[in-house]
Design an enzyme around this catalytic site. Sequence first.
Site, PDB file in Angstrom:
ATOM      1  N   LYS A 176       0.870  -1.192   0.000  1.00 37.49           N
ATOM      2  CA  LYS A 176       0.000   0.000   0.000  1.00 37.49           C
ATOM      3  C   LYS A 176       0.898   1.230   0.000  1.00 37.49           C
ATOM      4  CE  LYS A 176      -4.272   1.585   2.165  1.00 37.49           C
ATOM      5  NZ  LYS A 176      -5.055   1.754   0.948  1.00 37.49           N
ATOM      6  N   GLU A 209      -9.598  -6.074  -8.503  1.00 36.28           N
ATOM      7  CA  GLU A 209     -10.155  -5.226  -7.437  1.00 36.28           C
ATOM      8  C   GLU A 209     -10.675  -3.936  -8.054  1.00 36.28           C
ATOM      9  OE1 GLU A 209      -7.072  -4.141  -4.595  1.00 36.28           O
ATOM     10  OE2 GLU A 209      -5.634  -3.821  -6.205  1.00 36.28           O
TER      11      GLU A 209
HETATM   12  C1  LIG Z   1      -6.332  -0.868  -3.907  1.00 37.39           C
HETATM   13  C2  LIG Z   1      -7.150  -1.194  -2.717  1.00 37.39           C
HETATM   14  N1  LIG Z   1      -7.795  -2.378  -2.643  1.00 37.39           N
HETATM   15  C3  LIG Z   1      -8.552  -2.710  -1.582  1.00 37.39           C
HETATM   16  C4  LIG Z   1      -8.716  -1.850  -0.509  1.00 37.39           C
HETATM   17  C5  LIG Z   1      -9.576  -2.236   0.654  1.00 37.39           C
HETATM   18  O1  LIG Z   1      -8.827  -2.387   1.831  1.00 37.39           O
HETATM   19  P1  LIG Z   1      -9.409  -2.063   3.279  1.00 37.39           P
HETATM   20  O2  LIG Z   1     -10.582  -2.940   3.475  1.00 37.39           O
HETATM   21  O3  LIG Z   1      -8.291  -2.435   4.179  1.00 37.39           O
HETATM   22  O4  LIG Z   1      -9.771  -0.638   3.300  1.00 37.39           O
HETATM   23  C6  LIG Z   1      -8.077  -0.605  -0.533  1.00 37.39           C
HETATM   24  C7  LIG Z   1      -8.210   0.348   0.577  1.00 37.39           C
HETATM   25  O5  LIG Z   1      -7.370   0.449   1.418  1.00 37.39           O
HETATM   26  C8  LIG Z   1      -7.265  -0.268  -1.653  1.00 37.39           C
HETATM   27  O6  LIG Z   1      -6.637   0.905  -1.715  1.00 37.39           O
END
Ligand SMILES: Cc1ncc(COP(=O)(O)O)c(C=O)c1O
Length: 327
Positions: A176, A209
């Site tokens: 991330k 995603e």
């Molecule tokens: C690219 C991406 N996919 C999925 C998610 C979902 O993750 P989370 O449930 O931890 O917010 C996020 C958000 O953080 C994201 O930036």
Amino acid sequence: MKTPVFNSEEAMAQLRRSTHPGSAHFYAMYSSLFGGIITDPALMVLPLDDHMVHRGHGVFDTATLVNGMLYQLDQHLERFLRSAKMARISLPFPAERLRQIILDTAAASGRRDGSVRYWLSAGPGGFGLSSAECVGSSFYVMVFRQEGYPESFYTRGVKVITSTVPIKPPFFARVKSTNYLPNVLVLLEAKERGADNGIFIDDRGMVAESSNMNVAFVSRDRVFRHPQFGAVLSGVTVQRMLRLAEGLVKEGALTKIEIGDITVAEGKAAAEMMLVGSSIKVAPVVEWDHQPIGDGKPGPIARKFLDLWHEDIRRATDQLVRVAYPE
Ligand SMILES: Cc1ncc(COP(=O)(O)O)c(C=O)c1O
């Protein structure tokens, strides 16, 4: 017109003048460069020579502040530390201290609801590429009003398109980092094409995603399906929902849970599709590339997951960390 040159005092006044209306919702910031917390939005700035700013050498994560508690803080922190390792950024303090600073910043904001985002950067040190020149990694925390989605996302559902934006290679999708250019472009493309968001497809043609959320399905035989986590961000929210889905299997609402490749054709033939993430929670998708998903209406399983999310933030003590506000 001549470009003005400011002295420090004038620059400070300009900084104060340069805040925009949205910054009224920036409640508190911690910066390891100050070594403390500030609440004046005008001062919530970073040095340009911080490598996170000019090289994208930084990682971040976000936890939700609900009813004075941080939901799934430790799970988000775990991913944050994983990202830091992948990005080869060392911690300026032990993890326990980072956690305490996050909680202290939330407390200093005085807010009981919002988003708490934190960044770890290679740090300031110059405009080169290598973090070898940096004086040390930096840590920032920001408490701000949570991004809101329209109520219609939950009552009428979300429309998505297949994005033409290339997905990040698996390593970069799993960390991330602050390089969210593809994620921004997927959203802009979707809006331009009359949809609410876009779906990344991986280089094998499998569903991956969405912009900043995961995507899950319920097949016509009521199997809860999610893509493998090898080439997407492992969402803290969807990991929790996968756990709670076990209860829905027990009560018979779902037949089983499957994590594996999902083709676009399989996704489009699903009974239900949903977007899952910290900001959106769980929202039903009712249309993909202008074709209805299921009967084109928000489905019962997406609703159940959203209800489970609301129950979680009220009752799941193992998922909640209390913020110690000043008396
Ligand atoms: C690219 C991406 N996919 C999925 C998610 C979902 O993750 P989370 O449930 O931890 O917010 C996020 C958000 O953080 C994201 O930036």
